[in-house]
Design an enzyme around this catalytic site. Structure first.
Site, PDB file in Angstrom:
ATOM      1  N   ASN A   4       4.610   7.066 -13.281  1.00  0.00           N
ATOM      2  CA  ASN A   4       5.239   8.383 -13.395  1.00  0.00           C
ATOM      3  C   ASN A   4       6.647   8.182 -13.931  1.00  0.00           C
ATOM      4  OD1 ASN A   4       2.988   9.690 -12.282  1.00  0.00           O
ATOM      5  ND2 ASN A   4       3.709   9.324 -10.207  1.00  0.00           N
ATOM      6  N   VAL A  36      10.668   8.146  -6.815  1.00  0.00           N
ATOM      7  CA  VAL A  36      11.467   6.952  -6.534  1.00  0.00           C
ATOM      8  C   VAL A  36      11.888   6.365  -7.874  1.00  0.00           C
ATOM      9  CG1 VAL A  36      11.533   4.690  -5.435  1.00  0.00           C
ATOM     10  CG2 VAL A  36      10.166   6.536  -4.400  1.00  0.00           C
ATOM     11  N   HIS A  42       7.976   1.316 -10.837  1.00  0.00           N
ATOM     12  CA  HIS A  42       6.809   0.881 -10.070  1.00  0.00           C
ATOM     13  C   HIS A  42       5.542   1.373 -10.742  1.00  0.00           C
ATOM     14  CE1 HIS A  42       8.009   4.839  -8.594  1.00  0.00           C
ATOM     15  NE2 HIS A  42       6.722   5.074  -8.358  1.00  0.00           N
ATOM     16  N   ARG A  61       0.833  -1.200   0.000  1.00  0.00           N
ATOM     17  CA  ARG A  61       0.000   0.000   0.000  1.00  0.00           C
ATOM     18  C   ARG A  61       0.867   1.249   0.000  1.00  0.00           C
ATOM     19  NH1 ARG A  61      -5.199  -1.641   0.723  1.00  0.00           N
ATOM     20  NH2 ARG A  61      -5.368  -3.682   1.744  1.00  0.00           N
ATOM     21  N   ASP A  62       0.476   2.216  -0.837  1.00  0.00           N
ATOM     22  CA  ASP A  62       1.181   3.497  -0.851  1.00  0.00           C
ATOM     23  C   ASP A  62       0.970   4.193   0.498  1.00  0.00           C
ATOM     24  OD1 ASP A  62       2.199   5.532  -3.395  1.00  0.00           O
ATOM     25  OD2 ASP A  62       1.769   6.424  -1.437  1.00  0.00           O
ATOM     26  N   ILE A  63       2.048   4.778   1.003  1.00  0.00           N
ATOM     27  CA  ILE A  63       2.007   5.413   2.319  1.00  0.00           C
ATOM     28  C   ILE A  63       1.170   6.698   2.290  1.00  0.00           C
ATOM     29  CG2 ILE A  63       4.052   6.917   2.142  1.00  0.00           C
ATOM     30  CD1 ILE A  63       4.961   5.739   4.858  1.00  0.00           C
ATOM     31  N   HIS A  98       1.604   2.529 -10.074  1.00  0.00           N
ATOM     32  CA  HIS A  98       0.569   2.903  -9.103  1.00  0.00           C
ATOM     33  C   HIS A  98      -0.728   2.252  -9.565  1.00  0.00           C
ATOM     34  CE1 HIS A  98       2.638   6.437  -7.157  1.00  0.00           C
ATOM     35  NE2 HIS A  98       3.349   6.358  -8.270  1.00  0.00           N
TER      36      HIS A  98
HETATM   37  P1  AMP Z   1       6.464   8.168  -7.612  1.00  0.00           P
HETATM   38  O1  AMP Z   1       6.185   9.575  -7.141  1.00  0.00           O
HETATM   39  O2  AMP Z   1       5.696   7.762  -8.832  1.00  0.00           O
HETATM   40  O3  AMP Z   1       7.941   7.902  -7.712  1.00  0.00           O
HETATM   41  O4  AMP Z   1       5.860   7.226  -6.482  1.00  0.00           O
HETATM   42  C1  AMP Z   1       6.496   6.976  -5.283  1.00  0.00           C
HETATM   43  C2  AMP Z   1       5.412   6.617  -4.313  1.00  0.00           C
HETATM   44  O5  AMP Z   1       6.001   5.933  -3.224  1.00  0.00           O
HETATM   45  C3  AMP Z   1       4.642   7.816  -3.726  1.00  0.00           C
HETATM   46  O6  AMP Z   1       3.259   7.705  -4.061  1.00  0.00           O
HETATM   47  C4  AMP Z   1       4.884   7.688  -2.223  1.00  0.00           C
HETATM   48  O7  AMP Z   1       3.741   8.032  -1.454  1.00  0.00           O
HETATM   49  C5  AMP Z   1       5.250   6.229  -2.074  1.00  0.00           C
HETATM   50  N1  AMP Z   1       6.080   5.909  -0.929  1.00  0.00           N
HETATM   51  C6  AMP Z   1       7.204   6.541  -0.515  1.00  0.00           C
HETATM   52  N2  AMP Z   1       7.705   5.947   0.578  1.00  0.00           N
HETATM   53  C7  AMP Z   1       6.884   4.899   0.861  1.00  0.00           C
HETATM   54  C8  AMP Z   1       6.871   3.900   1.864  1.00  0.00           C
HETATM   55  N3  AMP Z   1       7.809   3.843   2.833  1.00  0.00           N
HETATM   56  N4  AMP Z   1       5.876   2.983   1.857  1.00  0.00           N
HETATM   57  C9  AMP Z   1       4.923   3.028   0.906  1.00  0.00           C
HETATM   58  N5  AMP Z   1       4.885   3.945  -0.083  1.00  0.00           N
HETATM   59  C10 AMP Z   1       5.847   4.878  -0.093  1.00  0.00           C
END
Ligand code: AMP
Length: 116
Positions: free
Chosen positions: A88, A97, A101, A31-33, A103
């Site tokens: 993204n 990140v 990945h 799950r996204d944080i 979403h």
């Molecule tokens: P992006 O902006 O497409 O690179 O997506 C990175 C996603 O990772 C964002 O939606 C963040 O909310 C999510 N994220 C960052 N750290 C964590 C974490 N520790 N656990 C879960 N999701 C995270």
């Protein structure tokens, strides 16, 4: 290639916790944080070789197909099989990140809303 492990590598290595909903030899989903929808999962190849979906598509299209089929299976489980899949690509597009990945967004989505 970056020398620092990304946050997703640290989640895969179980160095930091995450709410993991699926794991296989090649993928992990959690799950996204900071959820942007009622269901917001991240589907992440375990390999750190690809920074984004363009690199993944060029380097390992079968693994990209696995990301999509796994997203569909997770959507069937979590949001009636209907979903939005977002990659993204690049900082200006909201990527934070640099470990590929997807979403997976589902549930009652707001019209036109994108994750970022
Ligand atoms: P992006 O902006 O497409 O690179 O997506 C990175 C996603 O990772 C964002 O939606 C963040 O909310 C999510 N994220 C960052 N750290 C964590 C974490 N520790 N656990 C879960 N999701 C995270």
């Amino acid at each position: 290639m970056s020398t620092e492990p990304t946050i997703f590598e640290r989640i895969i290595a179980r160095e930091i916790p995450a709410d993991v909903v699926f794991e296989s030899e090649t993928l992990i989903a959690f799950r996204d944080i900071a959820p942007q929808a009622p269901v917001h999962l991240l589907v992440v190849p375990k390999t750190a070789e690809y920074a984004n979906v363009v690199e993944l598509a060029a380097g390992n299209p079968a693994l990209l197909a696995e990301v999509v089929s796994t997203a569909a299976a997770l959507a069937a489980e979590h949001c009636n099989g209907e979903f939005r899949l977002i990659f993204n690509t690049g900082a200006a597009a909201g990527q934070t990140v640099f470990h590929v990945h997807a979403h997976l967004l589902g549930g009652a989505l707001e019209e036109g809303k994108l994750a970022g």
